[in-house]
Scaffold this active site. Structure first.
Site, PDB file in Angstrom:
ATOM      1  N   HIS A  72       0.116  34.222  23.424  1.00 26.84           N
ATOM      2  CA  HIS A  72       0.031  33.434  22.190  1.00 26.84           C
ATOM      3  C   HIS A  72      -1.045  32.364  22.321  1.00 26.84           C
ATOM      4  O   HIS A  72      -1.106  31.668  23.326  1.00 26.84           O
ATOM      5  CB  HIS A  72       1.378  32.768  21.886  1.00 26.84           C
ATOM      6  CG  HIS A  72       2.372  33.698  21.256  1.00 26.84           C
ATOM      7  ND1 HIS A  72       3.470  33.257  20.569  1.00 26.84           N
ATOM      8  CD2 HIS A  72       2.408  35.058  21.193  1.00 26.84           C
ATOM      9  CE1 HIS A  72       4.150  34.307  20.112  1.00 26.84           C
ATOM     10  NE2 HIS A  72       3.537  35.405  20.494  1.00 26.84           N
ATOM     11  N   TYR A 201       8.128  25.596  15.394  1.00 28.58           N
ATOM     12  CA  TYR A 201       9.012  24.471  15.681  1.00 28.58           C
ATOM     13  C   TYR A 201       9.163  23.698  14.374  1.00 28.58           C
ATOM     14  O   TYR A 201       8.169  23.197  13.844  1.00 28.58           O
ATOM     15  CB  TYR A 201       8.408  23.554  16.749  1.00 28.58           C
ATOM     16  CG  TYR A 201       8.361  24.156  18.149  1.00 28.58           C
ATOM     17  CD1 TYR A 201       7.345  25.028  18.529  1.00 28.58           C
ATOM     18  CD2 TYR A 201       9.343  23.844  19.089  1.00 28.58           C
ATOM     19  CE1 TYR A 201       7.302  25.572  19.812  1.00 28.58           C
ATOM     20  CE2 TYR A 201       9.302  24.379  20.376  1.00 28.58           C
ATOM     21  CZ  TYR A 201       8.288  25.242  20.722  1.00 28.58           C
ATOM     22  OH  TYR A 201       8.248  25.778  21.991  1.00 28.58           O
ATOM     23  N   PRO A 293      14.924  21.992  26.198  1.00 29.51           N
ATOM     24  CA  PRO A 293      14.036  23.159  26.096  1.00 29.51           C
ATOM     25  C   PRO A 293      12.906  23.045  25.070  1.00 29.51           C
ATOM     26  O   PRO A 293      12.083  23.947  24.973  1.00 29.51           O
ATOM     27  CB  PRO A 293      14.994  24.296  25.695  1.00 29.51           C
ATOM     28  CG  PRO A 293      16.193  23.633  25.134  1.00 29.51           C
ATOM     29  CD  PRO A 293      16.286  22.283  25.748  1.00 29.51           C
ATOM     30  N   LYS A 297       9.532  24.017  29.134  1.00 26.99           N
ATOM     31  CA  LYS A 297       9.010  23.636  30.453  1.00 26.99           C
ATOM     32  C   LYS A 297       9.915  23.977  31.645  1.00 26.99           C
ATOM     33  O   LYS A 297       9.452  23.997  32.784  1.00 26.99           O
ATOM     34  CB  LYS A 297       8.712  22.123  30.474  1.00 26.99           C
ATOM     35  CG  LYS A 297       7.496  21.744  29.683  1.00 26.99           C
ATOM     36  CD  LYS A 297       6.216  22.135  30.397  1.00 26.99           C
ATOM     37  CE  LYS A 297       5.026  22.293  29.489  1.00 26.99           C
ATOM     38  NZ  LYS A 297       4.703  23.653  29.074  1.00 26.99           N
ATOM     39  N   TYR A 385       1.541  21.639  26.452  1.00 24.64           N
ATOM     40  CA  TYR A 385       2.285  22.858  26.122  1.00 24.64           C
ATOM     41  C   TYR A 385       1.803  24.041  26.975  1.00 24.64           C
ATOM     42  O   TYR A 385       2.624  24.828  27.462  1.00 24.64           O
ATOM     43  CB  TYR A 385       2.150  23.187  24.628  1.00 24.64           C
ATOM     44  CG  TYR A 385       3.176  24.203  24.164  1.00 24.64           C
ATOM     45  CD1 TYR A 385       4.443  23.802  23.740  1.00 24.64           C
ATOM     46  CD2 TYR A 385       2.889  25.569  24.190  1.00 24.64           C
ATOM     47  CE1 TYR A 385       5.394  24.727  23.345  1.00 24.64           C
ATOM     48  CE2 TYR A 385       3.831  26.503  23.797  1.00 24.64           C
ATOM     49  CZ  TYR A 385       5.085  26.078  23.374  1.00 24.64           C
ATOM     50  OH  TYR A 385       6.028  26.999  23.002  1.00 24.64           O
TER      51      TYR A 385
HETATM   52  P1  RFL Z   1      18.882  29.113  37.452  1.00 22.87           P
HETATM   53  O1  RFL Z   1      18.205  30.081  36.531  1.00 22.87           O
HETATM   54  O2  RFL Z   1      19.996  28.315  36.915  1.00 22.87           O
HETATM   55  O3  RFL Z   1      19.369  29.954  38.710  1.00 22.87           O
HETATM   56  C1  RFL Z   1      20.239  29.406  39.682  1.00 22.87           C
HETATM   57  C2  RFL Z   1      20.976  30.517  40.383  1.00 22.87           C
HETATM   58  O4  RFL Z   1      21.796  29.956  41.409  1.00 22.87           O
HETATM   59  C3  RFL Z   1      23.092  30.528  41.342  1.00 22.87           C
HETATM   60  N1  RFL Z   1      24.045  29.573  41.918  1.00 22.87           N
HETATM   61  C4  RFL Z   1      24.570  29.684  43.149  1.00 22.87           C
HETATM   62  N2  RFL Z   1      24.391  30.594  44.111  1.00 22.87           N
HETATM   63  C5  RFL Z   1      25.099  30.421  45.265  1.00 22.87           C
HETATM   64  N3  RFL Z   1      25.953  29.386  45.475  1.00 22.87           N
HETATM   65  C6  RFL Z   1      26.159  28.456  44.533  1.00 22.87           C
HETATM   66  N4  RFL Z   1      27.001  27.421  44.740  1.00 22.87           N
HETATM   67  C7  RFL Z   1      25.454  28.574  43.306  1.00 22.87           C
HETATM   68  N5  RFL Z   1      25.406  27.845  42.175  1.00 22.87           N
HETATM   69  C8  RFL Z   1      24.557  28.459  41.346  1.00 22.87           C
HETATM   70  C9  RFL Z   1      23.313  30.809  39.876  1.00 22.87           C
HETATM   71  O5  RFL Z   1      24.308  31.807  39.667  1.00 22.87           O
HETATM   72  C10 RFL Z   1      21.914  31.264  39.443  1.00 22.87           C
HETATM   73  O6  RFL Z   1      21.744  32.647  39.582  1.00 22.87           O
HETATM   74  O7  RFL Z   1      17.831  28.091  38.077  1.00 22.87           O
HETATM   75  P2  RFL Z   1      16.265  28.270  38.443  1.00 22.87           P
HETATM   76  O8  RFL Z   1      16.047  29.522  39.232  1.00 22.87           O
HETATM   77  O9  RFL Z   1      15.820  26.975  38.997  1.00 22.87           O
HETATM   78  O10 RFL Z   1      15.545  28.540  37.034  1.00 22.87           O
HETATM   79  C11 RFL Z   1      15.481  27.541  36.056  1.00 22.87           C
HETATM   80  C12 RFL Z   1      15.441  28.165  34.658  1.00 22.87           C
HETATM   81  O11 RFL Z   1      16.520  29.050  34.545  1.00 22.87           O
HETATM   82  C13 RFL Z   1      15.517  27.107  33.542  1.00 22.87           C
HETATM   83  O12 RFL Z   1      14.710  26.002  33.853  1.00 22.87           O
HETATM   84  C14 RFL Z   1      15.028  27.659  32.172  1.00 22.87           C
HETATM   85  O13 RFL Z   1      15.866  28.675  31.715  1.00 22.87           O
HETATM   86  C15 RFL Z   1      14.963  26.543  31.137  1.00 22.87           C
HETATM   87  N6  RFL Z   1      14.575  27.029  29.802  1.00 22.87           N
HETATM   88  C16 RFL Z   1      13.251  27.268  29.487  1.00 22.87           C
HETATM   89  N7  RFL Z   1      12.285  27.099  30.415  1.00 22.87           N
HETATM   90  C17 RFL Z   1      10.967  27.395  30.123  1.00 22.87           C
HETATM   91  O14 RFL Z   1      10.108  27.221  30.983  1.00 22.87           O
HETATM   92  N8  RFL Z   1      10.586  27.911  28.892  1.00 22.87           N
HETATM   93  C18 RFL Z   1      11.498  28.108  27.901  1.00 22.87           C
HETATM   94  O15 RFL Z   1      11.121  28.625  26.852  1.00 22.87           O
HETATM   95  C19 RFL Z   1      12.880  27.759  28.172  1.00 22.87           C
HETATM   96  N9  RFL Z   1      13.823  27.942  27.232  1.00 22.87           N
HETATM   97  C20 RFL Z   1      15.557  27.239  28.835  1.00 22.87           C
HETATM   98  C21 RFL Z   1      15.149  27.699  27.534  1.00 22.87           C
HETATM   99  C22 RFL Z   1      16.929  27.025  29.087  1.00 22.87           C
HETATM  100  C23 RFL Z   1      17.858  27.252  28.093  1.00 22.87           C
HETATM  101  N10 RFL Z   1      19.227  27.022  28.435  1.00 22.87           N
HETATM  102  C24 RFL Z   1      20.257  27.929  28.142  1.00 22.87           C
HETATM  103  C25 RFL Z   1      19.567  25.956  29.331  1.00 22.87           C
HETATM  104  C26 RFL Z   1      16.066  27.911  26.527  1.00 22.87           C
HETATM  105  C27 RFL Z   1      17.428  27.651  26.793  1.00 22.87           C
HETATM  106  C28 RFL Z   1      18.388  27.843  25.658  1.00 22.87           C
HETATM  107  C1  PHB Z   2      12.781  30.792  23.717  1.00 22.32           C
HETATM  108  O1  PHB Z   2      12.121  31.757  23.264  1.00 22.32           O
HETATM  109  O2  PHB Z   2      13.922  30.951  24.175  1.00 22.32           O
HETATM  110  C2  PHB Z   2      12.188  29.436  23.679  1.00 22.32           C
HETATM  111  C3  PHB Z   2      10.877  29.281  23.266  1.00 22.32           C
HETATM  112  C4  PHB Z   2      10.330  28.004  23.213  1.00 22.32           C
HETATM  113  C5  PHB Z   2      11.097  26.919  23.570  1.00 22.32           C
HETATM  114  C6  PHB Z   2      12.390  27.087  24.008  1.00 22.32           C
HETATM  115  C7  PHB Z   2      12.948  28.358  24.058  1.00 22.32           C
HETATM  116  O3  PHB Z   2      10.547  25.677  23.480  1.00 22.32           O
END
Ligand code: RFL
Ligand code: PHB
Length: 390
Positions: A72, A201, A293, A297, A385
């Site tokens: 994008h 957004y 989110p 980032k 971004y």
């Molecule tokens: P994770 O993905 O939470 O993975 C951690 C893993 O550790 C396991 N775990 C354990 N294992 C052993 N012993 C324990 N005691 C444990 N406790 C936990 C868990 O089961 C899991 O498998 O962390 P990690 O790898 O640091 O990754 C981080 C990302 O997942 C997170 O930052 C992103 O998803 C945030 N996020 C977004 N980030 C972006 O860069 N771009 C986005 O567009 C974006 N959109 C989002 C998001 C997060 C969202 N939510 C649901 C919080 C959108 C949403 C809605």
């Molecule tokens: C997503 O596609 O889940 C998404 C995209 C942009 C954001 C957060 C989440 O800022």
């Protein structure tokens, strides 16, 4: 058993770090609390910075992302009934972002790990890092009722916000910074074409909305909801009605609706733990910090942490140097705080805060107006971004 690096958590940070280590010939073991299916069932991030894409390729897990991901060159902001494009590509001298789901990233990294013989223990219970303040750390865990011990050189806490690694750090040494927002995001996935070819957004009197996607036939949509809201009270119909009301009329008219295949509410939080190193234990990704989110980032910050820690471990094993390890926390935190600032700012700009009063509302409107009419302000948004340099 013995390995060089124990990685706690098989999310994107643990898998990416593990793969880079495996490729460099550094032995590692991933201990994951959940099952593989559970990890792959989580739907989260969707936007990857170029730095993260490059790391996936370096790990040897970038081929499908390059084939199927959607590059994008801009995003749209809507407010006051109008749509304004932020031209990321031209404002940043040619940078793009890649729309490719975290679930797919995780899948590709798990496939690569299996293909290269990397070891992961799923459903490892009571994982516990020990003696990491001395020279001989080890990690214990239980599997099928049996307790195991793994001796290692280093422990990487890649276990997310609710993990055990940060909780194992001595309380007296840990400082945390936190902001909890008074709302969450209700998100759905539906097998329908996205309403727009770029992300939208939306700031609307009824609250924030985001139109994102996973592919040309799979959409990801979010609306800001009060924290007390329950997902059971949101039928698909209610969701579609709500998001359409928050978009300019001509955009809402174009929206294709359909049954949701996923629906959940995520709270919004800013959180940073300092430092990110305790002897031979390192915090990586969501284990050390959370961003709301709105700036996309979280996952990208996990990738930059992995970059710094992997480089430091490589320097340690190849050159017998501690410098990278000693500098990890400070280096990572400098980038983290900038992403925290940007995510907080995007959140403040795009959401409705019911306690900010009329003055706060007017300031937000002025800021949006300034943002889309000033090249300097648009450039600042764009460069954050697409991702600040590592
Ligand atoms: P994770 O993905 O939470 O993975 C951690 C893993 O550790 C396991 N775990 C354990 N294992 C052993 N012993 C324990 N005691 C444990 N406790 C936990 C868990 O089961 C899991 O498998 O962390 P990690 O790898 O640091 O990754 C981080 C990302 O997942 C997170 O930052 C992103 O998803 C945030 N996020 C977004 N980030 C972006 O860069 N771009 C986005 O567009 C974006 N959109 C989002 C998001 C997060 C969202 N939510 C649901 C919080 C959108 C949403 C809605
Ligand atoms: C997503 O596609 O889940 C998404 C995209 C942009 C954001 C957060 C989440 O800022």
């Amino acid at each position: 058993m013995r390995t060089q690096v124990v990685i706690i958590g098989s999310g994107p940070s643990g898998l990416l770090l593990g793969q880079l280590l495996t490729n460099a010939g550094i032995d590692n073991l991933i201990l994951e609390r959940s099952s593989k299916e559970h990890v792959l069932g989580r739907i989260r991030a969707g936007v990857l910075e170029e730095g993260m894409c490059a790391m996936l390729e370096e790990a040897g897990a970038g081929a499908r992302m390059r084939r199927e991901g959607l590059p994008h060159e801009g995003i749209d902001l809507t407010f006051d009934g109008r749509q304004h494009r932020i031209d990321l590509f031209n404002l940043t001298g040619g940078k793009k972002v890649m729309v490719y789901g975290q679930t797919e990233v995780t899948h590709d990294l798990m496939d690569k790990r299996e293909a290269t013989g990397g070891k992961t223990v799923y459903e490892a219970a009571n994982v516990s890092p020990r003696d990491f303040d001395g020279g001989k750390p080890y990690v214990t865990y239980e599997k099928d009722g049996v307790t195991h011990r793994v001796d290692c050189d280093f422990v990487a806490g890649c276990d997310g916000y609710h993990g055990v690694a940060r909780r194992s750090a001595p309380e007296a040494l840990l400082k945390t910074y936190e902001r909890v927002y008074p709302f969450g995001w209700l998100g759905i996935i539906a097998e329908v074409p996205p309403v727009n070819h770029e992300l939208i957004y939306a700031n609307h009197p009824r609250g924030f909305a985001l139109c994102s996607m996973r592919s040309l036939v799979r959409s990801r949509y979010y609306v800001q909801v009060p924290l007390e809201e329950r997902v059971e009270d949101w039928s698909d119909e209610r969701f579609w009605d709500e998001i359409r009301r928050r978009l300019p009329a001509e955009t809402a008219e174009k929206m294709t609706t359909g049954p949701s295949v996923e629906k959940s509410i995520a709270p919004l939080r800013s959180f940073v733990a300092e430092p990110l190193r305790f002897g031979r234990l390192f915090l990586v990704g969501d284990a050390g910090h959370i961003v709301p989110p709105t700036g996309a980032k979280g996952l990208n910050l996990a990738a930059s942490d992995v970059r710094y820690l992997f480089d430091a471990l490589l320097e340690h094993y190849r050159e017998n140097s501690q410098a990278g390890l000693d500098g990890y926390s400070e280096k990572a935190l400098r980038r983290i705080w900038k992403a925290e600032r940007f995510s907080w700012w995007m959140t403040s700009l795009m959401h409705r805060f019911h306690d900010s009063g009329d003055f706060g509302q007017k300031i937000q409107e002025a800021e949006l107006d300034y943002l889309v009419h000033s090249r300097a302000a648009s450039t600042s948004l764009a460069e954050n971004y697409v991702g600040l340099p590592y």
